[in-house]
Design an enzyme around this catalytic site. Structure first.
Site, mmCIF file in Angstrom:
data_model
loop_
_atom_site.group_PDB
_atom_site.id
_atom_site.type_symbol
_atom_site.label_atom_id
_atom_site.label_comp_id
_atom_site.label_asym_id
_atom_site.label_seq_id
_atom_site.Cartn_x
_atom_site.Cartn_y
_atom_site.Cartn_z
ATOM 1 N N SER A 119 -6.293 9.498 -1.688
ATOM 2 C CA SER A 119 -6.441 10.021 -0.325
ATOM 3 C C SER A 119 -7.258 11.299 -0.299
ATOM 4 C CB SER A 119 -5.064 10.339 0.257
ATOM 5 O OG SER A 119 -4.293 9.179 0.379
ATOM 6 N N HIS A 140 -11.605 4.023 -0.280
ATOM 7 C CA HIS A 140 -10.391 4.519 0.385
ATOM 8 C C HIS A 140 -10.043 3.621 1.575
ATOM 9 C CE1 HIS A 140 -8.256 7.971 2.712
ATOM 10 N NE2 HIS A 140 -7.405 7.271 2.020
ATOM 11 N N GLU A 152 -13.510 4.129 3.417
ATOM 12 C CA GLU A 152 -14.391 5.259 3.124
ATOM 13 C C GLU A 152 -14.896 5.060 1.708
ATOM 14 O OE1 GLU A 152 -13.161 9.465 5.126
ATOM 15 O OE2 GLU A 152 -11.674 8.623 3.810
ATOM 16 N N ASN A 190 -9.103 12.142 6.246
ATOM 17 C CA ASN A 190 -7.915 12.972 5.980
ATOM 18 C C ASN A 190 -8.183 14.461 6.165
ATOM 19 O OD1 ASN A 190 -6.132 10.922 5.588
ATOM 20 N ND2 ASN A 190 -6.415 10.824 3.371
HETATM 21 N N1 CAA Z 1 0.546 -5.702 7.114
HETATM 22 C C1 CAA Z 1 -0.164 -6.648 7.746
HETATM 23 N N2 CAA Z 1 -0.285 -6.709 9.092
HETATM 24 C C2 CAA Z 1 0.334 -5.769 9.819
HETATM 25 C C3 CAA Z 1 1.092 -4.738 9.215
HETATM 26 C C4 CAA Z 1 1.178 -4.722 7.808
HETATM 27 N N3 CAA Z 1 1.844 -3.780 7.138
HETATM 28 N N4 CAA Z 1 1.592 -3.945 10.212
HETATM 29 C C5 CAA Z 1 1.157 -4.459 11.377
HETATM 30 N N5 CAA Z 1 0.400 -5.555 11.147
HETATM 31 C C6 CAA Z 1 -0.304 -6.369 12.136
HETATM 32 C C7 CAA Z 1 0.638 -7.211 12.949
HETATM 33 O O1 CAA Z 1 0.854 -8.480 12.351
HETATM 34 C C8 CAA Z 1 -0.093 -7.327 14.282
HETATM 35 O O2 CAA Z 1 -1.092 -8.314 14.233
HETATM 36 P P1 CAA Z 1 -1.463 -9.209 15.542
HETATM 37 O O3 CAA Z 1 -1.552 -8.273 16.693
HETATM 38 O O4 CAA Z 1 -2.784 -9.835 15.184
HETATM 39 O O5 CAA Z 1 -0.354 -10.172 15.666
HETATM 40 C C9 CAA Z 1 -0.829 -6.005 14.420
HETATM 41 O O6 CAA Z 1 -0.931 -5.472 13.086
HETATM 42 C C10 CAA Z 1 -0.085 -5.037 15.291
HETATM 43 O O7 CAA Z 1 1.235 -4.892 14.759
HETATM 44 P P2 CAA Z 1 2.554 -4.704 15.615
HETATM 45 O O8 CAA Z 1 2.421 -5.455 16.905
HETATM 46 O O9 CAA Z 1 3.734 -4.975 14.769
HETATM 47 O O10 CAA Z 1 2.633 -3.154 15.859
HETATM 48 P P3 CAA Z 1 1.654 -2.192 16.586
HETATM 49 O O11 CAA Z 1 0.862 -2.839 17.662
HETATM 50 O O12 CAA Z 1 2.517 -1.048 16.894
HETATM 51 O O13 CAA Z 1 0.611 -1.775 15.424
HETATM 52 C C11 CAA Z 1 -0.096 -0.410 13.651
HETATM 53 C C12 CAA Z 1 1.032 -1.247 14.210
HETATM 54 C C13 CAA Z 1 -1.278 -1.316 13.271
HETATM 55 C C14 CAA Z 1 0.442 0.279 12.414
HETATM 56 C C15 CAA Z 1 -0.573 0.615 14.735
HETATM 57 O O14 CAA Z 1 0.534 1.328 15.236
HETATM 58 C C16 CAA Z 1 -1.590 1.600 14.218
HETATM 59 O O15 CAA Z 1 -2.774 1.316 14.149
HETATM 60 N N6 CAA Z 1 -1.123 2.823 13.870
HETATM 61 C C17 CAA Z 1 -1.990 3.880 13.326
HETATM 62 C C18 CAA Z 1 -2.223 3.617 11.844
HETATM 63 C C19 CAA Z 1 -3.085 4.663 11.233
HETATM 64 O O16 CAA Z 1 -3.538 5.619 11.835
HETATM 65 N N7 CAA Z 1 -3.319 4.510 9.931
HETATM 66 C C20 CAA Z 1 -4.014 5.485 9.134
HETATM 67 C C21 CAA Z 1 -3.005 6.241 8.314
HETATM 68 S S1 CAA Z 1 -3.754 7.515 7.332
HETATM 69 C C22 CAA Z 1 -4.334 6.707 5.988
HETATM 70 O O17 CAA Z 1 -4.131 5.534 5.803
HETATM 71 C C23 CAA Z 1 -5.134 7.507 5.019
HETATM 72 C C24 CAA Z 1 -4.395 8.196 3.949
HETATM 73 O O18 CAA Z 1 -5.013 8.404 2.905
HETATM 74 C C25 CAA Z 1 -3.025 8.735 4.091
HETATM 75 P P1 NAD Z 2 3.493 4.152 -3.159
HETATM 76 O O1 NAD Z 2 4.388 5.193 -3.697
HETATM 77 O O2 NAD Z 2 3.952 3.285 -2.037
HETATM 78 O O3 NAD Z 2 3.017 3.181 -4.334
HETATM 79 C C1 NAD Z 2 2.542 3.626 -5.574
HETATM 80 C C2 NAD Z 2 2.910 2.558 -6.578
HETATM 81 O O4 NAD Z 2 2.210 2.784 -7.786
HETATM 82 C C3 NAD Z 2 4.413 2.557 -6.929
HETATM 83 O O5 NAD Z 2 4.953 1.281 -6.658
HETATM 84 C C4 NAD Z 2 4.452 2.882 -8.422
HETATM 85 O O6 NAD Z 2 5.435 2.195 -9.140
HETATM 86 C C5 NAD Z 2 3.056 2.413 -8.841
HETATM 87 N N1 NAD Z 2 2.586 3.051 -10.068
HETATM 88 C C6 NAD Z 2 2.719 4.332 -10.450
HETATM 89 N N2 NAD Z 2 2.125 4.524 -11.657
HETATM 90 C C7 NAD Z 2 1.609 3.341 -12.021
HETATM 91 C C8 NAD Z 2 0.868 2.888 -13.138
HETATM 92 N N3 NAD Z 2 0.539 3.715 -14.118
HETATM 93 N N4 NAD Z 2 0.507 1.593 -13.172
HETATM 94 C C9 NAD Z 2 0.836 0.747 -12.181
HETATM 95 N N5 NAD Z 2 1.526 1.106 -11.084
HETATM 96 C C10 NAD Z 2 1.899 2.400 -11.003
HETATM 97 O O7 NAD Z 2 2.159 4.920 -2.742
HETATM 98 P P2 NAD Z 2 1.030 4.457 -1.722
HETATM 99 O O8 NAD Z 2 1.347 4.980 -0.372
HETATM 100 O O9 NAD Z 2 0.765 2.999 -1.910
HETATM 101 O O10 NAD Z 2 -0.211 5.314 -2.250
HETATM 102 C C11 NAD Z 2 -0.970 4.878 -3.356
HETATM 103 C C12 NAD Z 2 -2.299 5.590 -3.363
HETATM 104 O O11 NAD Z 2 -3.011 5.289 -2.140
HETATM 105 C C13 NAD Z 2 -2.199 7.128 -3.416
HETATM 106 O O12 NAD Z 2 -3.292 7.620 -4.133
HETATM 107 C C14 NAD Z 2 -2.290 7.523 -1.936
HETATM 108 O O13 NAD Z 2 -2.734 8.836 -1.744
HETATM 109 C C15 NAD Z 2 -3.310 6.505 -1.444
HETATM 110 N N6 NAD Z 2 -3.272 6.202 -0.013
HETATM 111 C C16 NAD Z 2 -2.085 6.173 0.640
HETATM 112 C C17 NAD Z 2 -2.069 5.858 2.010
HETATM 113 C C18 NAD Z 2 -0.790 5.808 2.776
HETATM 114 O O14 NAD Z 2 -0.831 5.778 4.022
HETATM 115 N N7 NAD Z 2 0.374 5.776 2.146
HETATM 116 C C19 NAD Z 2 -3.280 5.535 2.670
HETATM 117 C C20 NAD Z 2 -4.469 5.559 1.935
HETATM 118 C C21 NAD Z 2 -4.472 5.903 0.591
#
Ligand code: CAA
Ligand code: NAD
Length: 283
Positions: A119, A140, A152, A190
């Site tokens: 991330s 990403h 990304e 992010n």
């Molecule tokens: N796996 C597969 N499909 C999924 C799913 C999952 N985990 N979660 C939801 N879906 C699908 C559903 O099947 C549904 O599909 P259809 O509409 O085609 O039937 C669709 O997504 C919408 O799902 P829901 O109706 O259950 O729920 P929702 O409308 O509330 O949507 C959501 C859920 C897609 C998560 C929506 O709330 C959303 O877009 N939220 C924002 C997510 C976001 O911002 N993500 C970025 C996070 S930051 C990041 O990822 C970067 C990082 O490094 C941390």
């Molecule tokens: P998570 O904790 O759900 O999953 C990580 C998994 O990796 C665990 O199941 C753990 O057992 C496994 N693991 C740890 N060490 C390992 C190894 N050496 N070999 C094989 N498996 C191993 O975490 P996550 O949310 O899936 O995040 C995973 C990566 O993706 C991180 O780098 C995170 O920053 C990035 N990411 C997370 C998100 C998010 O929304 N959670 C979105 C984008 C990117």
């Protein structure tokens, strides 16, 4: 080089989603976990997601069966010796990621692309653990990986234009739009999103508003699909904290610092959806 065989390291929240979307797009996918229990958990999450897709008419039963047929699990990294592209999606910990890249470099074909789903961590540090920094980049994905339409592509100063072009074509083959990002903490999305999420936690911690009002404010007032606290629950509070820490470490700007409440909730195991409790309770 034609990419056919994908390896995914880690079958947590992101690894299972990435493996699912790759298998659904026709790739042969091998997923690795640290033990059989976690591997089964990750593979079950993929099965459940595909079943849900089939029930909602998004995919046919035949698609579901074919997708599962393209997916295999392992707990042995040596099985990655025939992969064309490996996507690392383990916990956000640089030392652990470097160790994985070192091992992958020895095991995978010399031509294979090694990608990280980090991330925010420095991709060049992982690349320099290998003998092929020109074949290493960040791909990403966003959570949930099967749904979100963006990848990304994180370009280091050492990656080759050919590798970037192959990764872009790969991302597009999954039905995603690829954008380019610098190898700088948080990349593009992010860098903007994490301060927003942790600001929401600060506002909640200060008692300015309830969790529900903060989230409804952003959902109803700004048309976001979910509010920032529900989003932090989706991402995982542990991951959000690790990302905030890494960004603060690099930029030393207070807006990236993890708020005390986030640290306390992580210490208490309230990691969000994955543990059933974060800012909200989940059944
Ligand atoms: N796996 C597969 N499909 C999924 C799913 C999952 N985990 N979660 C939801 N879906 C699908 C559903 O099947 C549904 O599909 P259809 O509409 O085609 O039937 C669709 O997504 C919408 O799902 P829901 O109706 O259950 O729920 P929702 O409308 O509330 O949507 C959501 C859920 C897609 C998560 C929506 O709330 C959303 O877009 N939220 C924002 C997510 C976001 O911002 N993500 C970025 C996070 S930051 C990041 O990822 C970067 C990082 O490094 C941390
Ligand atoms: P998570 O904790 O759900 O999953 C990580 C998994 O990796 C665990 O199941 C753990 O057992 C496994 N693991 C740890 N060490 C390992 C190894 N050496 N070999 C094989 N498996 C191993 O975490 P996550 O949310 O899936 O995040 C995973 C990566 O993706 C991180 O780098 C995170 O920053 C990035 N990411 C997370 C998100 C998010 O929304 N959670 C979105 C984008 C990117």
């Amino acid at each position: 080089m034609a990419i056919e065989k994908i390896g995914v390291i880690g079958a947590g929240l992101m690894g299972s989603g990435i493996a699912e979307v790759c298998a659904r797009s026709g790739y042969s996918v091998l997923v690795l976990e640290v033990n059989q229990l976690l591997l089964d958990k990750g593979l079950n999450a993929i099965r459940t997601s595909l079943t849900r897709g089939a029930e909602r008419g998004k995919i046919t039963e035949a698609d579901k069966t074919a997708t599962l047929g393209r997916l295999r699990g392992t707990t042995n990294l040596a099985d990655f010796n025939d992969r064309d592209l490996v996507i690392e999606a383990i916990v956000e910990d640089m030392a652990k990621k470097k160790d994985v890249f070192k091992q992958l470099d020895k095991i995978c074909p010399k031509s294979a692309i090694l990608a990280t789903n980090t991330s925010c961590l420095a991709v060049i540090e992982m690349a320099m653990c290998t003998q092929r920094p020109d074949r290493v980049l960040g791909i990403h994905f966003f959570n949930p990986a099967p749904v979100m339409k963006l990848v990304e592509l994180v370009k280091t100063i050492a990656v080759s234009p050919e590798t970037v072009a192959e990764a872009k074509a790969f991302g597009e083959s999954l039905g995603k739009k690829a954008i380019f990002a610098p190898d700088s903490p948080g990349f593009v999305v992010n860098r903007l999103l994490v301060p927003y999420m942790i600001d929401a936690i600060r506002i909640f911690e200060a008692g300015t508003a309830t969790a529900e009002d903060i989230d409804q404010g952003m959902v109803l007032g700004c048309n976001h699909p979910m509010g920032p606290l529900a989003l932090t629950d989706l991402v995982g509070l542990d991951t959000a904290m690790l990302v905030a820490n890494a960004m603060y470490e690099e930029f030393k700007e207070p807006r990236f610092a993890a708020p005390p409440l986030l640290k306390k909730m992580v210490a208490a195991g309230r990691l969000g959806r994955k543990t059933g409790r974060g800012f909200y309770q989940y059944s």
